[in-house]
Design a protein around this motif. Structure first.
Motif, PDB file in Angstrom:
ATOM      1  N   GLU A   5      -0.484  62.995  18.348  1.00  0.00           N
ATOM      2  CA  GLU A   5      -1.242  64.259  18.376  1.00  0.00           C
ATOM      3  C   GLU A   5      -0.347  65.414  18.804  1.00  0.00           C
ATOM      4  O   GLU A   5       0.378  65.317  19.787  1.00  0.00           O
ATOM      5  CB  GLU A   5      -2.410  64.139  19.361  1.00  0.00           C
ATOM      6  CG  GLU A   5      -3.645  63.474  18.799  1.00  0.00           C
ATOM      7  CD  GLU A   5      -4.701  63.289  19.872  1.00  0.00           C
ATOM      8  OE1 GLU A   5      -4.652  64.016  20.889  1.00  0.00           O
ATOM      9  OE2 GLU A   5      -5.543  62.400  19.721  1.00  0.00           O
ATOM     10  N   LYS A   6      -0.448  66.518  18.080  1.00  0.00           N
ATOM     11  CA  LYS A   6       0.362  67.709  18.396  1.00  0.00           C
ATOM     12  C   LYS A   6       0.028  68.232  19.790  1.00  0.00           C
ATOM     13  O   LYS A   6       0.909  68.585  20.556  1.00  0.00           O
ATOM     14  CB  LYS A   6       0.080  68.799  17.342  1.00  0.00           C
ATOM     15  CG  LYS A   6       0.938  68.687  16.121  1.00  0.00           C
ATOM     16  CD  LYS A   6       1.896  69.875  16.061  1.00  0.00           C
ATOM     17  CE  LYS A   6       2.858  69.811  14.889  1.00  0.00           C
ATOM     18  NZ  LYS A   6       3.635  68.661  14.751  1.00  0.00           N
ATOM     19  N   GLN A   7      -1.295  68.287  20.086  1.00  0.00           N
ATOM     20  CA  GLN A   7      -1.749  68.853  21.348  1.00  0.00           C
ATOM     21  C   GLN A   7      -1.152  68.087  22.529  1.00  0.00           C
ATOM     22  O   GLN A   7      -0.704  68.664  23.522  1.00  0.00           O
ATOM     23  CB  GLN A   7      -3.286  68.765  21.398  1.00  0.00           C
ATOM     24  CG  GLN A   7      -3.914  69.751  22.334  1.00  0.00           C
ATOM     25  CD  GLN A   7      -5.414  69.534  22.405  1.00  0.00           C
ATOM     26  OE1 GLN A   7      -5.931  68.511  21.978  1.00  0.00           O
ATOM     27  NE2 GLN A   7      -6.132  70.484  22.956  1.00  0.00           N
ATOM     28  N   GLN A  59       1.590  66.250  22.464  1.00  0.00           N
ATOM     29  CA  GLN A  59       3.047  66.404  22.537  1.00  0.00           C
ATOM     30  C   GLN A  59       3.415  67.667  23.305  1.00  0.00           C
ATOM     31  O   GLN A  59       4.363  67.675  24.094  1.00  0.00           O
ATOM     32  CB  GLN A  59       3.641  66.443  21.118  1.00  0.00           C
ATOM     33  CG  GLN A  59       3.783  65.055  20.520  1.00  0.00           C
ATOM     34  CD  GLN A  59       4.061  65.099  19.035  1.00  0.00           C
ATOM     35  OE1 GLN A  59       4.074  66.160  18.413  1.00  0.00           O
ATOM     36  NE2 GLN A  59       4.289  63.952  18.454  1.00  0.00           N
ATOM     37  N   GLN A  60       2.584  68.715  23.080  1.00  0.00           N
ATOM     38  CA  GLN A  60       2.824  69.964  23.812  1.00  0.00           C
ATOM     39  C   GLN A  60       2.638  69.743  25.307  1.00  0.00           C
ATOM     40  O   GLN A  60       3.457  70.158  26.136  1.00  0.00           O
ATOM     41  CB  GLN A  60       1.848  71.041  23.342  1.00  0.00           C
ATOM     42  CG  GLN A  60       2.230  71.674  22.038  1.00  0.00           C
ATOM     43  CD  GLN A  60       1.162  72.643  21.573  1.00  0.00           C
ATOM     44  OE1 GLN A  60       0.036  72.648  22.082  1.00  0.00           O
ATOM     45  NE2 GLN A  60       1.495  73.453  20.601  1.00  0.00           N
TER      46      GLN A  60
END
Lengths: 246, 262
Positions: free
Chosen positions: A152-154, A156-157
């Motif tokens: 998930e991008k979220q 990873q941030q």
């Protein structure tokens, strides 16, 4: 009042309350065992515990059928690992219930001439196998969730932000371990059902481990673990979204 | 298999099965004693019966709350006789369960100084009151249905034959001829009784829930009557009645349309 009635009307709900009481008695008995002033209370606790235990054994008389039915349903699951783990767990539980029913019949006096210790040992063994299978399922589901989350991008941030937050701490702790633990905890937090189920099975595991002599603790630890797992079980019946599916 | 799983998921359902087993043990013990069985076997059956009774008491530990909730719901019924009967019956059941819980505490040793006999008698008294109220409610419903049925029969009769005022055995109750005697003769009484009985049977046949409930309460009422010493029958009869009423209530759980509403 409404929710209590709805809860206790479910067969499982009442059984969990009695199980919690039974293990609370066991824990209290262990804590008070050396107190000479509480002898009368100890007798009452012992009698209450044995009463709950024998009542629950009677209550469980039909559960073999339930477990076999659950095993038939889990045979239809699509995921092969889940299918294997859950089916073996349910079959093992069915065998455990059969041993439990035989032990009940012996305790009542309907059957004589069976080796109570051997049947009790077998019951513990089947229970242990079913708990191991459940924990394997929990580990597999956790691994899948973690893999899914790491993509998930979220997340990873968030992960990179967490690692950059305390750079001097990150030098001391191995960054990969830190990242892994962060991923693990975040996955658990977003799926409380899996976390609760893992905790419940881990607590329950101490009971057969002690009975089979693999890792002997004492009556207090067994009582505490039984109580915690029963309370988690009560929680999962009260709030169905906290129950792991399938 | 599906139906067993659904059935046993209801807490009440399992309790009924164990009740049936308990009264079957009572009946079996009585018949075996009459037939001359070994003391060993009789002891085992008695032990099983005591175990079933105590475990059922454990299973019933939360039922007072349920009975109180049912009483709260019954207060909102429209018919005042039904409202009274059902509410008071539920309240009596709640008191019965409370006494039963106290008895359980006494039997398991939590309250060792408890006078078990006194509390047992108390609980059976409340149970008897609840059953009498249930029977009153059944009788009231039967009476209402019989009146409705006889009205519909007379309406059909007056449509079929316009000269319905002629006295005769079919509509003797509605004949208002001047020659009606003030004390009806015995044949007229028997005819009336026969007609009432036929009406009763037709009402009961067309209302299986009411029939089942009536039979269940009639069977159940012998248990407290025997335990309180008001009408001693004996363990065999009590066992048979208990078994029959448990089987009937298992039927109402398996087939919910057979349950009398409200």
């Amino acid at each position: 009042m409404e929710s209590f009635i709805k809860y206790s009307n479910q067969s499982q709900g009442r059984d969990r309350i009695f199980r919690a009481t039974q293990y609370a008695c066991a824990l209290a008995k262990y804590l008070l065992r050396n107190d000479p002033a509480r002898k009368a209370l100890l007798v009452k606790l012992r009698s209450l515990e044995s009463n709950m235990s024998s009542g629950r054994k009677l209550f469980r008389l039909g559960n073999t059928v339930n477990s076999i039915d659950a095993a038939k349903r889990t045979l239809l699951l699509s995921d092969p690992v889940l299918r294997l783990c859950l089916t073996v767990a349910n079959v093992s539980r069915a065998l455990y219930f059969i041993c439990d029913n035989v032990l009940w019949a012996k305790h009542i006096g309907l059957i004589q001439g069976i080796d109570k210790d051997r049947w009790s040992l077998n019951a513990s063994r089947y229970y242990f196998v079913s708990l191991l299978m459940n924990l394997t399922r929990d580990a597999y589901v956790m691994a899948q969730l973690m893999v899914q989350k790491s993509r998930e991008k979220q997340f990873q941030q968030k992960a990179s932000q967490h690692l950059n937050d305390s750079p001097d701490v990150a030098c001391v702790i191995i960054p990969q371990l830190d990242a892994f633990l962060f991923l693990f905890i975040e996955s658990l937090r977003s799926h409380p059902a899996v976390a609760l189920d893992t905790l419940k099975n881990a607590c329950d595991l101490f009971i057969p481990l002690d009975k089979l002599g693999i890792y002997q603790t004492n009556a207090g630890v067994v009582g505490m673990c039984g109580l915690v797992s029963s309370l988690i079980g009560i929680l999962s019946v009260l709030k169905p979204n906290l129950k792991i599916k399938p | 298999m599906e139906s067993w799983v659904r059935f046993s998921a209801q807490s009440q359902a399992k309790e009924r099965v164990f009740r049936a087993a308990q009264y079957a043990c009572t009946l079996l013990g009585y018949t075996l004693q009459r037939g001359g069985a070994t003391a060993e076997l009789l002891k085992t059956i008695k032990q099983l019966e005591a175990h079933l009774s105590l475990s059922r008491k454990l299973m019933r530990l939360g039922n007072s709350a349920e009975a109180l909730e049912a009483a709260k719901r019954a207060i909102h019924l429209s018919d005042c006789v039904l409202r009274l009967c059902i509410t008071v019956a539920h309240l009596n059941r709640a008191m019965y369960f409370a006494c039963d819980n106290v008895l359980w505490a006494g039997k398991t040793g939590l309250l060792p100084q408890l006078d078990q006999n006194k509390w047992s008698q108390r609980s059976f008294r409340y149970y008897l009151f609840a059953l009498i109220l249930n029977l009153t409610r059944d009788a009231y419903e039967i009476r209402l249905l019989m009146e409705r049925e006889s009205r519909s029969i007379s309406a059909k009769g007056s449509l079929a034959s316009p000269s319905a005022l002629s006295p005769g055995p079919e509509n003797g109750e509605f004949s208002l001829g001047p020659s009606t005697p003030s004390f009806p003769a015995l044949p007229v009484l028997t005819a009336r009784l026969q007609r009432q009985l036929r009406l009763l049977f037709s009402v009961l046949r067309s209302n299986p829930p009411l029939l089942l409930d009536l039979l269940k309460n009639l069977c159940d009422v012998f248990i407290p009557l025997d335990k309180l010493g008001l009408y001693s029958t004996g363990p065999g009869f009590v066992g048979a009645c208990g078994l029959a009423s448990s089987i009937l209530s298992i039927l109402t759980i398996l087939y919910p349309w057979l349950k009398l509403k409200p």
